[in-house]
Design a protein around this motif. Structure first.
Motif, PDB file in Angstrom:
ATOM      1  N   THR A 137       0.830  -1.214   0.000  1.00 15.49           N
ATOM      2  CA  THR A 137       0.000   0.000   0.000  1.00 15.49           C
ATOM      3  C   THR A 137       0.866   1.267   0.000  1.00 15.49           C
ATOM      4  OG1 THR A 137      -0.092   0.060   2.426  1.00 15.49           O
ATOM      5  CG2 THR A 137      -1.914  -1.060   1.296  1.00 15.49           C
ATOM      6  N   VAL A 138       0.192   2.362  -0.367  1.00 19.61           N
ATOM      7  CA  VAL A 138       0.809   3.689  -0.278  1.00 19.61           C
ATOM      8  C   VAL A 138       0.187   4.370   0.946  1.00 19.61           C
ATOM      9  CG1 VAL A 138       0.953   5.951  -1.403  1.00 19.61           C
ATOM     10  CG2 VAL A 138       1.171   3.867  -2.770  1.00 19.61           C
ATOM     11  N   SER A 139       1.013   5.040   1.738  1.00 20.98           N
ATOM     12  CA  SER A 139       0.489   5.645   2.970  1.00 20.98           C
ATOM     13  C   SER A 139       0.507   7.172   2.899  1.00 20.98           C
ATOM     14  CB  SER A 139       1.300   5.168   4.170  1.00 20.98           C
ATOM     15  OG  SER A 139       2.682   5.318   3.898  1.00 20.98           O
ATOM     16  N   ILE A 140      -0.542   7.763   3.477  1.00 19.74           N
ATOM     17  CA  ILE A 140      -0.648   9.226   3.548  1.00 19.74           C
ATOM     18  C   ILE A 140      -0.820   9.607   5.010  1.00 19.74           C
ATOM     19  CG2 ILE A 140      -1.960  11.266   2.837  1.00 19.74           C
ATOM     20  CD1 ILE A 140      -3.072   9.649   0.489  1.00 19.74           C
ATOM     21  N   GLU A 141       0.098  10.391   5.548  1.00  8.45           N
ATOM     22  CA  GLU A 141      -0.041  10.952   6.893  1.00  8.45           C
ATOM     23  C   GLU A 141      -0.682  12.327   6.732  1.00  8.45           C
ATOM     24  OE1 GLU A 141       0.446  10.219  10.023  1.00  8.45           O
ATOM     25  OE2 GLU A 141       1.657   8.381   9.986  1.00  8.45           O
ATOM     26  N   VAL A 142      -1.602  12.671   7.621  1.00 11.54           N
ATOM     27  CA  VAL A 142      -2.302  13.945   7.475  1.00 11.54           C
ATOM     28  C   VAL A 142      -2.157  14.785   8.744  1.00 11.54           C
ATOM     29  CG1 VAL A 142      -4.492  15.039   6.883  1.00 11.54           C
ATOM     30  CG2 VAL A 142      -3.968  12.744   5.990  1.00 11.54           C
ATOM     31  N   CYS A 143      -1.763  16.064   8.561  1.00 14.17           N
ATOM     32  CA  CYS A 143      -1.641  16.999   9.677  1.00 14.17           C
ATOM     33  C   CYS A 143      -3.022  17.524  10.041  1.00 14.17           C
ATOM     34  CB  CYS A 143      -0.727  18.160   9.287  1.00 14.17           C
ATOM     35  SG  CYS A 143       0.949  17.625   8.864  1.00 14.17           S
ATOM     36  N   HIS A 144      -3.163  17.966  11.294  1.00 16.29           N
ATOM     37  CA  HIS A 144      -4.473  18.430  11.780  1.00 16.29           C
ATOM     38  C   HIS A 144      -4.252  19.509  12.827  1.00 16.29           C
ATOM     39  CE1 HIS A 144      -3.613  15.674  15.206  1.00 16.29           C
ATOM     40  NE2 HIS A 144      -3.020  14.985  14.238  1.00 16.29           N
ATOM     41  N   PRO A 145      -5.176  20.491  12.914  1.00 22.37           N
ATOM     42  CA  PRO A 145      -4.938  21.625  13.802  1.00 22.37           C
ATOM     43  C   PRO A 145      -5.106  21.339  15.295  1.00 22.37           C
ATOM     44  CG  PRO A 145      -6.967  21.935  12.523  1.00 22.37           C
ATOM     45  CD  PRO A 145      -6.346  20.667  12.046  1.00 22.37           C
ATOM     46  N   ASP A 146      -5.965  20.376  15.660  1.00 20.33           N
ATOM     47  CA  ASP A 146      -6.191  20.183  17.103  1.00 20.33           C
ATOM     48  C   ASP A 146      -6.299  18.701  17.476  1.00 20.33           C
ATOM     49  OD1 ASP A 146      -8.847  19.362  16.495  1.00 20.33           O
ATOM     50  OD2 ASP A 146      -9.422  21.471  16.312  1.00 20.33           O
ATOM     51  N   GLU A 147      -6.570  18.481  18.741  1.00 16.24           N
ATOM     52  CA  GLU A 147      -6.594  17.117  19.308  1.00 16.24           C
ATOM     53  C   GLU A 147      -7.685  16.224  18.720  1.00 16.24           C
ATOM     54  OE1 GLU A 147      -4.580  15.765  21.522  1.00 16.24           O
ATOM     55  OE2 GLU A 147      -3.443  17.470  22.297  1.00 16.24           O
ATOM     56  N   THR A 148      -8.736  16.830  18.160  1.00 20.83           N
ATOM     57  CA  THR A 148      -9.829  15.991  17.633  1.00 20.83           C
ATOM     58  C   THR A 148      -9.323  15.144  16.463  1.00 20.83           C
ATOM     59  OG1 THR A 148     -10.583  17.593  15.955  1.00 20.83           O
ATOM     60  CG2 THR A 148     -11.564  17.756  18.169  1.00 20.83           C
ATOM     61  N   GLY A 149      -8.296  15.667  15.754  1.00 19.93           N
ATOM     62  CA  GLY A 149      -7.778  14.937  14.598  1.00 19.93           C
ATOM     63  C   GLY A 149      -8.534  15.217  13.316  1.00 19.93           C
ATOM     64  N   GLN A 150      -9.541  16.116  13.402  1.00 15.51           N
ATOM     65  CA  GLN A 150     -10.285  16.443  12.175  1.00 15.51           C
ATOM     66  C   GLN A 150      -9.394  17.268  11.244  1.00 15.51           C
ATOM     67  OE1 GLN A 150     -13.921  18.739  12.706  1.00 15.51           O
ATOM     68  NE2 GLN A 150     -14.723  18.016  10.732  1.00 15.51           N
ATOM     69  N   PHE A 151      -9.431  16.959   9.948  1.00 11.23           N
ATOM     70  CA  PHE A 151      -8.607  17.693   8.993  1.00 11.23           C
ATOM     71  C   PHE A 151      -9.253  19.052   8.725  1.00 11.23           C
ATOM     72  CE2 PHE A 151      -7.966  13.206   6.938  1.00 11.23           C
ATOM     73  CZ  PHE A 151      -7.208  12.810   8.031  1.00 11.23           C
ATOM     74  N   SER A 152      -8.422  20.100   8.530  1.00 13.31           N
ATOM     75  CA  SER A 152      -8.964  21.405   8.162  1.00 13.31           C
ATOM     76  C   SER A 152      -9.489  21.302   6.730  1.00 13.31           C
ATOM     77  CB  SER A 152      -7.867  22.465   8.250  1.00 13.31           C
ATOM     78  OG  SER A 152      -6.953  22.268   7.184  1.00 13.31           O
ATOM     79  N   PRO A 153     -10.407  22.213   6.306  1.00 12.22           N
ATOM     80  CA  PRO A 153     -10.996  22.084   4.966  1.00 12.22           C
ATOM     81  C   PRO A 153      -9.955  22.008   3.844  1.00 12.22           C
ATOM     82  CG  PRO A 153     -12.231  23.678   6.263  1.00 12.22           C
ATOM     83  CD  PRO A 153     -11.034  23.297   7.087  1.00 12.22           C
ATOM     84  N   VAL A 154      -8.918  22.856   3.898  1.00 17.11           N
ATOM     85  CA  VAL A 154      -7.927  22.862   2.818  1.00 17.11           C
ATOM     86  C   VAL A 154      -7.107  21.556   2.809  1.00 17.11           C
ATOM     87  CG1 VAL A 154      -6.188  24.140   4.160  1.00 17.11           C
ATOM     88  CG2 VAL A 154      -6.128  24.250   1.691  1.00 17.11           C
ATOM     89  N   THR A 155      -6.819  21.040   3.998  1.00 15.39           N
ATOM     90  CA  THR A 155      -6.094  19.766   4.111  1.00 15.39           C
ATOM     91  C   THR A 155      -6.973  18.622   3.603  1.00 15.39           C
ATOM     92  OG1 THR A 155      -4.931  20.613   6.058  1.00 15.39           O
ATOM     93  CG2 THR A 155      -4.858  18.245   5.717  1.00 15.39           C
ATOM     94  N   TYR A 156      -8.227  18.649   4.029  1.00 12.40           N
ATOM     95  CA  TYR A 156      -9.186  17.612   3.625  1.00 12.40           C
ATOM     96  C   TYR A 156      -9.278  17.525   2.099  1.00 12.40           C
ATOM     97  CZ  TYR A 156     -13.700  15.149   3.316  1.00 12.40           C
ATOM     98  OH  TYR A 156     -14.707  14.247   3.023  1.00 12.40           O
ATOM     99  N   ASP A 157      -9.424  18.707   1.475  1.00 16.65           N
ATOM    100  CA  ASP A 157      -9.556  18.716   0.008  1.00 16.65           C
ATOM    101  C   ASP A 157      -8.323  18.113  -0.657  1.00 16.65           C
ATOM    102  OD1 ASP A 157     -12.012  19.853   0.280  1.00 16.65           O
ATOM    103  OD2 ASP A 157     -11.396  21.890  -0.271  1.00 16.65           O
TER     104      ASP A 157
END
Ligand SMILES: [Zn+2]
Length: 221
Positions: A137-157
């Motif tokens: 597989t190919v892996s993607i790590e994603v940064c997030h602004p706070d502890e919830t781990g939800q991606f910001s809109p620009v990151t999500y897109d």
């Protein structure tokens, strides 16, 4: 009789030479076959413009250099360190190379808080991210602004865009897109494990982006 006996006595040097020649020809043939028909799936792939290449130094802890013989899925992760950038996470993987921390970790791509993307492992090699699925597989790590781990809109897109591009490139569907959680049960990517609806929405968005890419490609033909 003398003639026949003479024929039977074959010079062992000649035999060794023949064997060596056969081996050289077979090895050469294998290399040509591999180049022509069995290249690694991630070879000669042109990355999207939004990806910056900043490959890790080869080392046993974060870039072992093991060949990725097949690509059968995409695994999404979250970095688990709120507010950190893609570059900071890339440098963290790089810092593991001396083995002092005893941690094996990396990812092919890191998507940052501003939607920036760093590739730090080539698509022809394993990353240490997804346990039993590192090998295919190919892996993607994603940064997030706070502890919830939800991606910001620009990151999500950007995650949606990159995942759709990977599916298009490696002939995958959203059925092949998974969370780290789906591989090992780890709470990663946290928000999308705890909110199944958000994960299903992400898959739907990837599917739409993938369809758009295929329509674009068909129009170019
Ligand atoms: Zn993970």
């Amino acid at each position: 009789m003398a003639y026949r006996e003479k024929r039977r006595r074959v010079n062992p040097r000649f035999v060794a030479l023949c064997l060596a020649a056969v081996l050289v020809i077979a090895a050469g043939g294998f290399c040509v076959w591999r180049m022509l028909f069995h290249g690694l799936p991630g070879e000669n792939v042109k990355l999207p413009d939004y990806v910056t290449e900043d490959q890790l130094t080869k080392n046993p802890w974060s870039r072992p250099g093991t060949e990725l013989e097949s690509i059968k899925g995409v695994v999404i992760h979250y970095v688990g360190n709120p507010g950190t950038s893609a570059e900071a996470n890339r440098n963290y993987f790089e810092s593991l190379q001396d083995g002092a921390e005893g941690i094996y970790a990396s990812a092919h791509f890191i998507v940052g808080l501003e939607g920036e993307v760093i590739q730090c492992i080539p698509l022809t090699e394993w990353a240490y991210a997804s346990n039993s699925r590192n090998e295919d597989t190919v892996s993607i790590e994603v940064c997030h602004p706070d502890e919830t781990g939800q991606f910001s809109p620009v990151t999500y897109d950007r995650v949606v865009e990159l995942t759709a591009w990977l599916c298009d490139t490696f002939d995958l569907t959203t059925a092949d897109v998974m969370r780290h959680y789906d591989v090992s049960g780890k709470d990663c990517p946290k928000y999308y494990v705890e909110h199944e609806d958000a994960w299903q929405q992400l898959l739907k968005d990837v599917d739409e982006a993938l369809t758009a890419l295929k329509v674009q490609a068909a129009q170019k033909k």
